[in-house]
Enzyme design. Structure first.
Site, PDB file in Angstrom:
ATOM      1  CB  SER A  27      -0.899  -0.383   1.201  1.00 40.84           C
ATOM      2  OG  SER A  27      -1.175   1.333   1.610  1.00 40.84           O
ATOM      3  CD  GLU A  34      -1.381   5.851   3.075  1.00 40.61           C
ATOM      4  OE1 GLU A  34      -0.340   7.446   3.786  1.00 40.61           O
ATOM      5  OE2 GLU A  34      -1.936   7.804   2.239  1.00 40.61           O
TER       6      GLU A  34
HETATM    7 ZN   LIG Z   1      -6.388   7.273   2.616  1.00 43.06          ZN
END
Ligand SMILES: [Zn+2]
Length: 225
Positions: free
Chosen positions: A74, A76
């Site tokens: 991801s 993030e």
């Molecule tokens: Zn987000």
């Protein structure tokens, strides 16, 4: 396959995020950390939750190096890694864009402790942290600052939410609690009356484990902060 059980959890709770309307399409991301090795099973970037199989989940180390898996982690992952670095007991993180909580983050409106679900995961009202670009270290800093008051959740301005817990179960439960509280708070505000829980009740709930005696290996405390 490394971290088979945690990868299965990431698949399961990813699907729960869609079913619970905590996110849509490929948005948001979740991860689980293995207590022994410190390795992290994390949703791969830009993949549909419903199509993921355990072997599709990416395993990274705390620095973002791919240890196993065919897809990039991801975008993030930096925020996830920053939270795991600061909180050794946290082993689950959910980041999502649920509608009512995100609306509060857009309106820059902190959420008071109005129901028992939220009180289990928060010592203080849920704060809205200043905007930071997605995928950056700064977003991780914002998440950490938002939770530093003794909360397992925070609101990311103009973006969404982040929730952490002793397990992915707890993190997902906290993300649900936050969205439910945001929804109820929005409606209560229209009604013109908002009452927070009394302090005594808040303090008791903060140390209560919603797994209610299930064996969590002695590590199940939701406080995890
Ligand atoms: Zn987000």
């Amino acid at each position: 396959m490394l971290l088979k059980e945690l990868r299965e959890q990431v698949v399961f709770y990813g699907n729960q995020m869609i079913k619970s309307q905590l996110t849509m399409n490929t948005g948001g991301n979740i991860s689980a950390r293995d207590r022994k090795s410190g390795l992290i099973a994390i949703k791969p970037t830009s993949k549909h939750y419903e199509l993921l199989k355990p072997e599709d989940i990416t395993v990274i180390d705390i620095d973002g190096n791919i240890i196993e898996g065919g897809y990039k982690p991801s975008s993030e992952w930096r925020m996830h890694a920053a939270i795991y670095k600061k909180y050794p007991r946290v082993c689950g993180i959910v980041h999502c864009h649920s509608i009512y909580a995100t609306a509060m983050a857009v309106a820059d409106e902190e959420i008071p402790l109005i129901n028992h679900e939220l009180c289990m995961y928060c010592s203080e009202p849920v704060r809205v942290m200043p905007f930071a670009m997605p995928g950056t270290d700064q977003l991780g800093d914002s998440a950490l600052e938002g939770m530093a008051v003794g909360n397992n959740v925070a609101l990311l301005k103009n973006h969404g939410t982040v929730a952490m817990g002793a397990s992915l179960w707890h993190a997902f439960d906290a993300a649900c609690a936050l969205e439910q509280a945001a929804n109820a708070y929005f409606i209560a505000k229209q009604m013109g009356k908002v009452h927070v829980l009394p302090e005594e009740g808040r303090n008791k709930l903060r140390t209560y484990d919603p797994l209610m005696g299930e064996d969590t290996g002695g590590e199940g405390e939701i406080r995890a902060v």
